[in-house]
Enzyme design. Sequence first.
Site, PDB file in Angstrom:
ATOM      1  N   PHE A  16       0.824  -1.210   0.000  1.00 21.37           N
ATOM      2  CA  PHE A  16       0.000   0.000   0.000  1.00 21.37           C
ATOM      3  C   PHE A  16       0.859   1.261   0.000  1.00 21.37           C
ATOM      4  O   PHE A  16       0.624   2.188  -0.768  1.00 21.37           O
ATOM      5  CB  PHE A  16      -0.934   0.000   1.208  1.00 21.37           C
ATOM      6  N   GLY A  17       1.899   1.295   0.852  1.00 24.12           N
ATOM      7  CA  GLY A  17       2.749   2.474   0.945  1.00 24.12           C
ATOM      8  C   GLY A  17       3.486   2.750  -0.351  1.00 24.12           C
ATOM      9  O   GLY A  17       3.389   3.833  -0.933  1.00 24.12           O
ATOM     10  N   GLU A 173     -11.250 -12.897  11.826  1.00 24.18           N
ATOM     11  CA  GLU A 173     -11.796 -13.141  10.492  1.00 24.18           C
ATOM     12  C   GLU A 173     -11.526 -14.573  10.037  1.00 24.18           C
ATOM     13  O   GLU A 173     -12.409 -15.237   9.478  1.00 24.18           O
ATOM     14  CB  GLU A 173     -11.219 -12.117   9.503  1.00 24.18           C
ATOM     15  N   ALA A 330      -3.175  -0.599   6.777  1.00 23.91           N
ATOM     16  CA  ALA A 330      -3.085  -0.106   5.406  1.00 23.91           C
ATOM     17  C   ALA A 330      -3.298   1.412   5.286  1.00 23.91           C
ATOM     18  O   ALA A 330      -2.519   2.077   4.603  1.00 23.91           O
ATOM     19  CB  ALA A 330      -4.080  -0.854   4.523  1.00 23.91           C
TER      20      ALA A 330
END
Lengths: 451, 451
Positions: A16-17, A173, A330
């Site tokens: 993401f970065g 999850e 994120a």
Amino acid sequence: MAGGGEHRVVIVGGGFGGMLAARGLAKAPCKVTLIDRRNFHLFQPLLYQVATGALSPANIAAPLRSILRRNKNTNVVLGEVDGFDLVAKTVKLRDGAAVPFDTLVVATGATHTYFGHDDWAGLAPGLKTIEDATEIRRRILSAFERAEREPDPKARERLLTFVVVGGGPTGVEMAGAISELGRLTMRNDFRAFNPRDTRIILVEGQARVLGTFHEKLSAYAINALHKLGVECRLDCHVVGIREGRVEVKADRPGAEVTAIPTETVIWAAGVKASGLGRLLADAIGGVTTDRPGRVAVNPDCTVGGRPDVFVIGDLASLKGVDGKPLPGVAPVAMQQGEYVAGVITARLKGDTSPARPFKYWDKGSMATIGSAKAVAETNGLRLTGYIAWLTWLFIHILYLARFENRVLVLWQWFFNYVTGNRAARLITGESAGRPEDPHRGVPPGEAVVKA
Amino acid sequence: MAGGGEHRVVIVGGGFGGMLAARGLAKAPCKVTLIDRRNFHLFQPLLYQVATGALSPANIAAPLRSILRRNKNTNVVLGEVDGFDLVAKTVKLRDGAAVPFDTLVVATGATHTYFGHDDWAGLAPGLKTIEDATEIRRRILSAFERAEREPDPKARERLLTFVVVGGGPTGVEMAGAISELGRLTMRNDFRAFNPRDTRIILVEGQARVLGTFHEKLSAYAINALHKLGVECRLDCHVVGIREGRVEVKADRPGAEVTAIPTETVIWAAGVKASGLGRLLADAIGGVTTDRPGRVAVNPDCTVGGRPDVFVIGDLASLKGVDGKPLPGVAPVAMQQGEYVAGVITARLKGDTSPARPFKYWDKGSMATIGSAKAVAETNGLRLTGYIAWLTWLFIHILYLARFENRVLVLWQWFFNYVTGNRAARLITGESAGRPEDPHRGVPPGEAVVKA
């Protein structure tokens, strides 16, 4: 690698970065090189859905080249970085190549750690890569297959017991998804046992799951997990993982070590920063890394006395305005990626004033517990249940790279929601043709060699 | 494994033949056990699309358990058969288990052969399993990645040269798909070379490609391949495969051996029947197998003097009404599966009259050459181009297992057709993080250990 006297920005890591930093520099007067050892950007928040057969790897991964194909100033290099030379200003690749930079952005993120028990890796894989996900998928599905053929009730019970270590979003999850896989998706698939016999145990060291969320949401999650048949062992630590069992110990004086017989353990606990952080800190000198190995960065995400070196995302250790360290999520990485792209662009345009410090805009956090249930909180406002799940769904579709994948994922979720089916229930890879092979005790090295 | 005195039918292999046989027995008064070493039915005709990043493995694979979940008389066993005891009437599994049967149906199909050059397997993988497809995908994509970083023009040329051995439907479809992957899908992805430099060479031993089709269609295919930049080397045999090159020899007296420098070879040539065919033939005794190892069966698909043992699909050798051996294609396997289900059901209902011989209804055959181009022929009628492609598309969607996959595949094809994109361009598996590692010379055993 760079053209003429053009300013060369090298970004290490396509998460993401790194991806957001590269995108932010698309129109900047510089030559950008994005280096990653994989050829795709991975949407890690949905990795657990690959591990439980709901989605295919390609649905949550987008080739870096096609994401950045229109950035004419950008070069994608598939390679593994193994060092930095901050005097010569080059990034060293494993194959011996050296990539020169004028400005460096390191965003190689984090992986999981076994707190010194690396021997657990083969027995309890973590969930960070596509290979991890398909390996976990193989183990879960193989356990059900072996249970179908297991005459001994005790052994079958062990095969139908799944232990998830760690009660953070990933653990919650995973636990919820495994429960739905066994009790809903495959409810009519087996003849020798009742899928409702599937046992999922979530082991968490703290007093509650989703520790970063508000207590009310943790309580809701516990309750929702309970409804899905997930037993939560709170204040409880894993002290040993052996073939066929996990040893846990309650977090109170005089507590005994109890063994949970199981063939499938999933590790969703410790986080450790990429080793490149320490390498970079040493190369610069006088730069500290915290316990998980994250690099202490300046308020503008530069490192030590080097205005030309940035570290962002899970690899960076930075305090927020509230004085608390920014979480390894994120949104922080994405915002830091956009931020450094802005800082670099401003410099290239001749702006010599010091950059305003990075400020994280916390839009909130969320976690799902099986389909149609989730928790979400965004400053002050707290959501649970169906509405939270819809919010979660909307946000995740929104941030998923590539329009095509959004449609594919939405369709599969819709189908999954309506029919309970999970299409990607494939046992693939090395010992795929051999369900009877014990998959236990796979050495860490091999544990990732799966389809 | 069977209940009471109920008649036990054991089907080995969950391909087209085995799956249709199981489906056909859903309402029959018997206990059905389907044994496969994989937990899914694979739609092999579309495997080349996984190998070229157009589809995900799960899109063309459907879990056997969910296909047969409503067949309450059916038991799916994940296991590897390694022998037959026709006296005790049991099927032997690799893990030592013995599955008793009253009627046996063997449908374990075929794999590819290197005509005695098994040392080629690691250098030129074939396309039969999901692992084969993802391994080929990894090699093709890695070759492009390495070419992007290769300074030496000769070496880059070698990396951008792809050799497909075999001009049958699989070879033609692979060649066309690789061409579109390089020249269309990834046209904007690379900076160091022009994707139009991609070279695809199709090597075929006969005088034309698609030898089982009418000459006119072969000529059309050659022409269509040419437009896609695929060079066809006809009347030409592969005499050697070494690291970095394929050695071919024209099929005429005094022809020289010429070397084609390449890093990526795909094997789409020889077909060899599953080894279980020979084992079964020996177990029965006095039963012949042909050169590819297919079992000679009686007109009712039984073997030798055993009315209780059937062999169908690619593993069976049977002549059609025209006296020509039936081709090893999906429709034959499917019709034989339905046929034996009918024969078995009739018997169980007390019908003692000899079964009418199996009769193959040839609905025709087709092959696609890149998107929007194909050839199709159905007795007498011949189609080419767009209309043939639409027919191909319709038929394949129709026969794809599971409604969900039909929608997923249609959507991805539509998207691929409109944008040229292929979403599943992932380099995954063992050495995925190491594009610079030479993937050449991987021993056969390891060649399948990929994601």
